[in-house]
Design a protein around this motif. Structure first.
Motif, short mmCIF file in Angstrom:
data_model
loop_
_atom_site.label_atom_id
_atom_site.label_comp_id
_atom_site.label_asym_id
_atom_site.label_seq_id
_atom_site.Cartn_x
_atom_site.Cartn_y
_atom_site.Cartn_z
N GLY A 1 22.89 11.76 7.16
CA GLY A 1 21.69 11.80 7.98
C GLY A 1 20.61 10.86 7.50
O GLY A 1 20.81 10.06 6.58
N GLU B 1 16.13 10.68 7.03
CA GLU B 1 14.81 11.31 7.11
C GLU B 1 13.76 10.22 7.05
O GLU B 1 13.87 9.31 6.23
CB GLU B 1 14.62 12.32 5.97
N TRP C 1 16.81 6.92 13.64
CA TRP C 1 17.34 8.26 13.39
C TRP C 1 18.86 8.25 13.30
O TRP C 1 19.46 9.18 12.76
CB TRP C 1 16.90 9.22 14.50
N ASN C 2 19.49 7.23 13.86
CA ASN C 2 20.95 7.16 13.83
C ASN C 2 21.46 6.01 12.95
O ASN C 2 22.62 5.63 13.03
CB ASN C 2 21.49 7.01 15.26
N SER D 1 10.97 17.67 6.51
CA SER D 1 12.30 17.68 7.12
C SER D 1 12.50 18.93 7.96
O SER D 1 11.71 19.88 7.90
CB SER D 1 13.37 17.59 6.04
N LYS D 2 13.57 18.95 8.74
CA LYS D 2 13.90 20.11 9.56
C LYS D 2 14.22 21.27 8.61
O LYS D 2 15.15 21.18 7.80
CB LYS D 2 15.13 19.77 10.42
N SER E 1 17.76 22.62 8.26
CA SER E 1 18.85 21.67 8.01
C SER E 1 19.82 22.10 6.90
O SER E 1 20.98 21.68 6.94
CB SER E 1 18.30 20.26 7.75
N GLN F 1 22.24 17.35 9.97
CA GLN F 1 22.32 16.35 11.06
C GLN F 1 23.78 16.03 11.40
O GLN F 1 24.13 15.93 12.57
CB GLN F 1 21.57 15.07 10.65
N LEU G 1 14.98 16.68 16.90
CA LEU G 1 15.69 16.60 15.63
C LEU G 1 14.96 17.39 14.54
O LEU G 1 15.60 17.97 13.67
CB LEU G 1 15.89 15.15 15.19
N PHE H 1 23.85 20.10 19.60
CA PHE H 1 24.61 19.09 18.88
C PHE H 1 25.63 18.47 19.80
O PHE H 1 26.02 19.02 20.81
CB PHE H 1 25.29 19.67 17.64
N LEU I 1 26.89 16.56 15.48
CA LEU I 1 25.76 15.69 15.18
C LEU I 1 24.57 16.17 16.00
O LEU I 1 24.72 16.46 17.19
CB LEU I 1 26.17 14.27 15.60
N TRP I 2 23.39 16.25 15.36
CA TRP I 2 22.19 16.65 16.11
C TRP I 2 22.08 15.86 17.41
O TRP I 2 22.20 14.64 17.42
CB TRP I 2 20.93 16.37 15.31
#
Lengths: 679, 335
Positions: A29, A31, A48-49, B52-53, B56, B61, B228, B236, B252-253
Motif C-alpha cells: 500500500g 500512505e 494512491w495506487n 492512516s486508516k 487498516s 489496502q 480509502l 474492495f 484491494l481497497w
C-alpha cells in the motif's frame, strides 16, 4: 511491516508518499506524506495506487538476447558485453554519431546524468535525448530565450497566493491533480479562473471565463489579448521599463492582432478576447499555467514565448503568486533536462558548443575529445534511423513505438537499426524490437533523486529488493561504461553520483543527500548553505533583462479538409500514464479506463449516427484505429480527442511527424482525421 | 485504576510484543502519524487520530486471499500472533464496531476476522489531542482505554481482555475516578454531530436537489482518498495475478467515487454520472446506513476533510447542506 518515504513516480507535481512494505517484503500500500509541503497528506488516484505495478507478474526478471529471431533469457554478463561490444563495433565502422541514447524522464537524476556521461564521455557523441523532446522542449527553448531559464518560474505554493489563474492548454485536475485541486480551492474562496482550451475540462466547468479557441491558434489569441492590454493602457509600464527589453518589437507585432482578426483565426468572439485581456490585466497576482496544449505544436516555441510576453507585459513575473508555469508531465522530466540528457547541453544547461564547458567536463571526467557539435534530438534520431544514418540505439525507460508520432514510421526506423538495446521494467512494444533487453528496477527498488515541476530536488528511496535479477538503471549504465573500456564511472551508490553532479552543475551546487532528508531543495541551490529558490527572476531575470520575443501566428501543419474533416488532438486521461505500462497493470487504474476511446461532440455524433460506447474507426493519412466513441460535450464540434495510452489502438499511429523548427517537438495536438462508424 | 507515565506506557506496550503484534501510533520522519510496529519509529501516543486508516491493521489496502497451485488452494490463515491495536480515538473505535458488525453480517468475512479475531484494541483519549486538544472518552467500544489527564494515562478496562491487559501493566499511581475527565469529555462541543444529524434528516427527507450534488461533483477530482481513509469504508476490488503455475487472488481497497465501481459487464452503469457518485458517498453514510444498520456510519473522525484535495470532505459538505437546505427548520418540517 515498514514504511519508506519516497517520491511519487507519476507526474511532475512531486508528491511524497510512504510505500508500505508487508512482512513478506512486498508492497502492500501507500500512505501520503502529511508533512510534505506539496502533498500535505493528499494524493491523486495514481499516487494512491503507485505501489501496485511494482510486483506485477509481468515484470522483466532477467536479461533477454535475440537469438534466431527470438528473445531468450541470457546472463547479465552476456547481455552487458553485447551492448557495449555492439555499440563500439558500430561506432568503429560508422563513426561516433552512428549511435544514440534515449535517456528517461522516469529514471533518477543520477541515472540521467550517467546516461549523458556514458553518451558523451564513453561513446563520444552528443546524441542523447529523452521524452522532454515530446513534452516541454518548447518550454526549455522558449523560456530560456526570454527569461534565461527554461523552467517553471514559481512554486506550487504560489497557487495560494494568486488571485487569477490563466490555464491554457493544461487539463490540470487530471494531469497535475494536486495542483488542479488547489486551484479549485482558491477559486472557491474568490480566486478568478480563466481557461483557454476547447475541451470542456473540469476547470473549464468552474471557470469565470472559458475560451474554446480552435486548436493551434494560441498565438493569435495571446497576441490579441496583448493588443487589447496595450491599447487600453493596462500594461505594467514600470515593469516593462525597468525589467525588459525590446518592448517595441512586441508593440509593433501585436498591433496587427486586433481582436476582430484574432476572432476569425480562433473562432472566438472579439468580445471574449477583450474580456480575457481585461480580466487577466486586472489581477494583481496572475499565474499563467500551461502544459502540452501550448508546447506540442509546430509553433510550440512561439506559444511559449507568447505566454512569456503576456506575463512580462503585465508585470506578472518575479513575484510570489505570479509567473509562467509550465507543468512538467513526468516525475523527473525536469531533472532529466537539468542533468543534460539533451543533445545540446551538459548538466545545468552548460552548452556543449562552449569551449570552456567542454574543457571543464573533459577535465572532470578524465577524457579527451568530447564532441563539439550538438547531437540529434530523439525525433530526429527516429528519422535518421529510418534513413539509415543512425545505426544503433540504446533506449532507457522510453517507449517510442507508442509515444512518438506516426509510430508506423517509428517501427520501420527501429527495425532498420543494426542494433537496439532496450532497458525497462516491462516488456514494451519497443522492447519487442530489441536485440537486447535489460531488466531495470522500478522506483521502489532503488535510491536516487527526482526533480519536480517546481524544481524541487527530492529523494527516491529503496523500499523493496529488486524484482528477479533486475538491477537499478544507474548500475546497468555504469556496467556498460566499464565494458566499453571507461573506468571513470564506478560509484558505490547514487549519492556519490550526486556529489559529482553538484561539483559540475552550478544550479545543483549546494545539493547533497545529507540535505535532502526533509522536503528537498528547489534549484538554483548553488552552495551548501543556500536554501534553494522558490521563485525565479525576483528583481532580475536569469539572463539579466527579460526580452520580448513576439511571434506571428502560424497555422498547424495539417488542418482538416474534405477528406479528413476533423481535428484530432491527443493527450492523456486521468487514470493512465503515457504508454500505460505501469497504470494498465494497476488494477483500479486499468479498470477505470479499459478501452481506447475517442471523445466526440454530441453534434458530430448525431450527424454521423454514432452512439455513445459504439466502436468506431478513426483514421488519418497515417493509419486507422478502432476505438470506442465517447459522446461528450467535453469535445467541441469538429474536434476529436484521443488518449495515447492504448497499445491496441495507438493514437500515435494517427499523429503527424511534423516538428517545431526550433524545439523539434512533434505536433501531437493537431492533425486532420476522419471517422468511420461502419465495421 | 492504574495510571502510567508516557514512558511506562511505552515500556508496557513493548512488554506486550511477546504475545501481541502491537501496532501503535508511530511518528514517521516527516511527522506523519500511522499505526505501525514499535520498531518502525518513535511512539507518538499523544496527537489525536493517526493519519492512516485506523482499521487498516484488520483491513489493509492490499490483502492476499488465497493462492492456487496445481489443484490445491492455500487460503489465508488467521494471524499467528494476535493484533493489539493501540491509539484509536473514540471516533475510530466507534467506526470499528460498525465494520465488525458489517463484516460479520450474513456472510462472515474470514479475511477480516483472520486478523480481527483474538485482537485487542486500546483507545487513547483525554488531554493528549493535537495541539493540546481534548480527545473524547470512548467509554467502551474497545478493550482498554488510556485516558490522559495531561500527564499520566489512566487505564480503564471494558472487557475481560482489557482487564487482563491492564493487569499486566506496571504498578503506577492508583486513580480512583476519572469523573473530572469524563465531565470535560461530556462538555466537548457537538456542533459537528448536530450538523451531521441535520444533514442526515435532510437527505432522508430528500431535500437536497441534484444540482447541489452536481456542484460538489464538479469539484471532485476522484482521488478516492475519502473512501480509502474512511474507517467505515469497507469496499474492495478482487483481482487475480498469475505467476507461473500459481494464481494469487487479492483484494484491494476500492472507491465508490470511481465510475468502474458499479459499471456492469454490458457497459451500463447505474452510477455512471459524477453527481450520482458524489451523492452516494454521503447518502450512504448518512441515510442508507441509517435505514439498514440503524445508525449513521460516519463517526466524524475528520480524515476525509483533511485528505480531500478540493475541500469536499463530509464535514464541509454537510455544513453546506445544512446552510443551504436546512433554513426551513423553524417553520418547516423538523430537520
Amino acid at each position: 511491516m515498514k514504511r519508506v518515504l519516497t517520491t511519487c513516480p507519476y507526474c511532475g507535481v512531486g508528491c511524497n508518499l510512504y510505500l508500505v512494505v508487508g512482512d513478506d517484503g512486498r508492497l502492500v500500500g501507500v500512505e501520503p506524506s502529511v508533512g510534505h509541503p506539496v502533498s500535505r497528506g493528499q494524493l491523486c488516484i495514481k499516487g494512491w495506487n503507485a505501489f501496485h505495478f511494482v510486483n506485477h507478474p509481468d515484470r522483466l526478471t532477467h536479461p533477454l538476447i535475440r537469438r534466431g529471431g527470438r528473445l531468450v533469457p541470457a546472463s547479465w554478463d552476456e547481455a552487458l558485453a553485447l551492448v557495449a561490444g555492439r555499440m563500439r563495433e558500430i561506432q568503429d565502422k560508422h563513426g561516433p554519431d552512428s549511435v544514440a541514447v534515449f535517456s528517461s524522464a522516469k529514471t533518477t537524476n543520477e541515472e540521467n546524468y550517467l546516461a549523458m556521461k556514458l553518451t558523451r564521455a564513453v561513446f563520444k557523441t552528443n546524441n542523447v535525448d529523452h521524452c522532454a523532446r515530446l513534452c516541454h522542449a518548447s518550454t526549455v527553448a522558449g523560456l530560456a530565450a526570454t527569461f534565461g531559464s527554461g523552467a517553471m518560474t514559481n512554486s506550487i505554493a504560489c497557487v495560494e497566493q494568486a488571485d487569477l489563474f490563466f490555464v491554457i492548454g493544461s487539463n490540470t485536475t487530471e494531469q497535475h491533480p494536486i495542483i488542479g485541486a488547489r486551484i479549485i480551492q482558491v477559486c472557491q474562496n474568490g480566486g478568478k479562473l480563466m481557461v483557454a482550451d476547447n475541451r470542456k475540462i473540469r476547470l473549464a466547468r468552474l471557470a469565470d471565463l472559458h475560451l474554446r479557441h480552435r486548436n493551434g491558434t494560441d498565438v493569435a489569441l495571446l497576441n490579441a489579448m496583448m493588443h487589447v492590454i496595450i491599447s487600453e493602457g493596462l500594461t505594467d509600464e514600470e515593469f516593462i521599463a525597468s525589467r525588459t527589453e525590446r518592448y517595441e518589437d512586441l508593440e509593433r507585432l501585436v498591433a496587427h492582432y486586433p481582436p476582430a482578426r484574432a476572432a476569425r483565426i480562433t473562432g472566438l468572439t472579439p468580445e471574449e478576447i477583450a474580456d480575457a485581456a481585461r480580466l487577466f490585466a486586472s489581477a494583481d497576482h496572475a499565474m499563467i499555467i500551461y502544459a502540452m496544449g501550448i508546447t506540442q505544436h509546430t509553433h510550440g516555441v512561439d506559444n511559449v514565448r507568447s505566454c512569456a510576453n503576456l506575463a512580462m507585459l503585465t508585470g506578472n513575473i518575479g513575484r510570489p503568486g505570479t509567473g509562467v508555469n509550465p507543468l512538467r508531465g513526468q516525475n523527473n522530466v525536469q531533472g532529466a533536462c537539468d542533468m543534460g540528457a539533451l543533445p545540446d547541453v551538459y548538466s545545468g544547461y552548460q552548452r556543449v558548443t562552449d569551449d570552456a564547458a567542454r574543457a571543464k567536463f573533459q577535465r572532470a571526467w578524465g577524457v579527451r575529445g568530447l564532441p563539439r557539435d550538438v547531437g540529434i534530438t530523439s525525433t530526429a534520431a527516429i528519422d535518421a534511423a529510418a534513413a539509415g544514418d543512425l545505426k544503433a540505439l540504446y533506449v532507457i525507460g522510453e517507449n517510442p513505438t507508442l509515444s512518438h508520432p506516426d509510430i508506423r514510421h517509428v517501427r520501420t526506423a527501429l527495425q532498420n537499426l543494426e542494433f537496439l538495446a532496450v532497458q525497462d521494467i516491462f516488456q514494451t512494444t519497443t522492447a519487442d524490437l530489441a536485440d537486447v533487453v535489460l531488466p531495470a528496477c522500478s522506483f521502489a527498488e532503488k535510491d536516487g533523486t527526482f526533480t519536480s515541476t517546481e524544481r524541487r530536488v527530492q529523494r527516491v528511496r529503496r523500499a523493496v529488493s529488486p524484482i528477479g535479477e533486475s538491477r537499478p538503471d544507474w548500475h546497468i549504465i555504469c556496467e556498460i561504461a566499464s565494458r566499453a573500456g571507461y573506468s571513470g564511472m564506478q560509484y558505490d551508490s547514487p549519492d556519490a553520483v550526486m556529489e559529482e553532479i553538484a561539483a559540475l552543475t552550478p544550479s545543483y551546487g549546494g545539493i547533497s543527500y545529507s540535505r535532502l532528508d526533509g522536503p528537498g531543495l528547489q534549484w538554483p541551490c548553488p552552495a551548501a548553505d543556500h536554501q534553494g529558490t522558490p521563485v525565479l527572476h525576483v528583481g532580475k531575470f536569469a539572463r539579466g533583462q527579460g526580452v520580448f520575443r513576439p511571434a506571428d501566428y502560424r497555422p498547424p501543419a495539417e488542418l482538416p479538409d474534405d477528406d479528413y474533416p476533423f481535428v484530432l488532438t491527443t493527450g492523456r486521461n486521468y487514470f493512465h500514464f503515457h504508454t500505460g505500462t505501469m497504470t494498465r497493470r494497476s488494477r483500479l487504474l486499468h479498470r477505470e479506463e479499459r478501452f481506447p476511446y475517442v471523445e466526440i461532440s454530441p453534434e458530430d455524433a448525431r450527424s454521423l449516427g454514432i452512439r455513445d460506447q459504439q466502436w468506431i474507426h478513426v483514421g488519418t493519412r497515417r493509419g486507422e484505429v478502432r476505438v470506442q466513441a465517447r459522446v461528450t460535450d467535453t469535445a467541441m464540434k469538429g474536434v476529436l480527442f484521443m488518449p495515447f495510452h492504448y497499445v491496441e489502438a495507438a493514437a500515435n499511429l494517427l499523429t503527424i511527424n511534423a516538428l517545431d523548427p526550433e524545439a523539434e517537438i512533434p505536433e501531437f495536438k493537431v492533425c486532420a482525421a476522419r471517422v468511420r462508424s461502419t465495421p | 485504576m492504574k495510571s502510567l507515565t508516557l514512558q511506562q506506557v511505552q515500556d508496557f506496550l513493548r512488554s506486550l510484543t511477546s504475545d501481541y503484534d502491537v501496532q501503535a501510533p508511530i511518528a514517521l520522519p516527516d511527522g506523519t502519524r500511522v499505526l505501525g510496529r514499535l520498531d518502525e519509529g518513535p511512539l507518538a501516543i499523544p496527537g489525536g487520530r493517526v493519519d492512516s486508516k485506523p482499521t487498516s491493521p484488520f483491513f489493509p489496502q492490499l490483502d492476499r486471499i488465497f493462492a492456487y497451485r496445481r489443484g490445491s488452494i492455500a487460503m489465508q490463515q488467521p494471524v499467528e500472533k494476535p493484533l493489539l491495536v493501540v491509539g484509536l480515538t473514540a471516533e475510530d473505535a466507534d467506526a470499528l464496531t460498525f465494520i465488525d458488525e458489517f463484516f460479520a453480517a450474513e456472510y462472515r468475512d474470514d479475511v477480516y476476522f483472520n486478523k480481527r479475531d483474538r485482537s485487542a484494541v486500546i483507545v487513547v483519549s483525554g488531554r493528549c489531542g493535537k495541539d493540546g486538544g481534548f480527545l473524547k472518552i470512548a467509554g467502551g467500544d474497545c478493550d482498554l482505554e488510556f485516558v490522559c489527564d495531561g500527564e499520566r494515562y489512566v487505564l480503564v478496562p471494558y472487557t475481560e481482555a482489557g482487564k487482563r491487559l491492564a493487569h499486566r501493566a506496571p504498578e503506577g499511581d492508583e486513580v480512583s475516578s476519572i469523573a473530572d475527565l469524563q465531565a470535560e469529555s461530556d462538555a466537548l462541543p457537538d456542533d459537528d454531530r448536530q450538523v451531521l444529524e441535520r444533514a442526515s434528516r435532510l437527505l432522508q427527507e430528500d431535500r437536497v436537489p441534484e444540482e447541489f450534488w452536481a456542484e460538489i461533483a464538479d469539484r471532485c477530482i476522484a482521488c478516492t482518498a475519502c473512501n480509502l481513509l474512511c474507517p467505515t469504508c469497507t469496499c474492495f476490488e478482487v483481482f487475480d495475478w498469475t505467476r507461473g503455475e500459481q494464481i494469487e487472488r487479492y483484494r484491494l481497497w476500492d472507491s465508490c467515487q470511481l465510475a468502474g465501481f458499479m459499471r456492469e459487464a454490458s457497459g451500463h452503469n447505474p452510477m455512471g454520472e459524477e453527481h450520482v457518485r458524489t451523492r452516494r458517498r454521503i447518502h450512504h453514510k448518512l441515510a442508507a446506513d441509517r435505514t439498514r444498520w440503524g445508525r449513521i456510519s460516519c463517526s466524524l473522525c475528520g480524515r476525509c476533510d483533511d485528505v480531500c484535495p478540493s475541500g469536499i470532505g463530509i464535514k464541509a459538505v454537510t455544513r453546506e447542506i445544512v446552510r443551504r437546505f436546512g433554513i426551513e427548520k423553524e417553520n418547516g418540517p423538523e430537520t
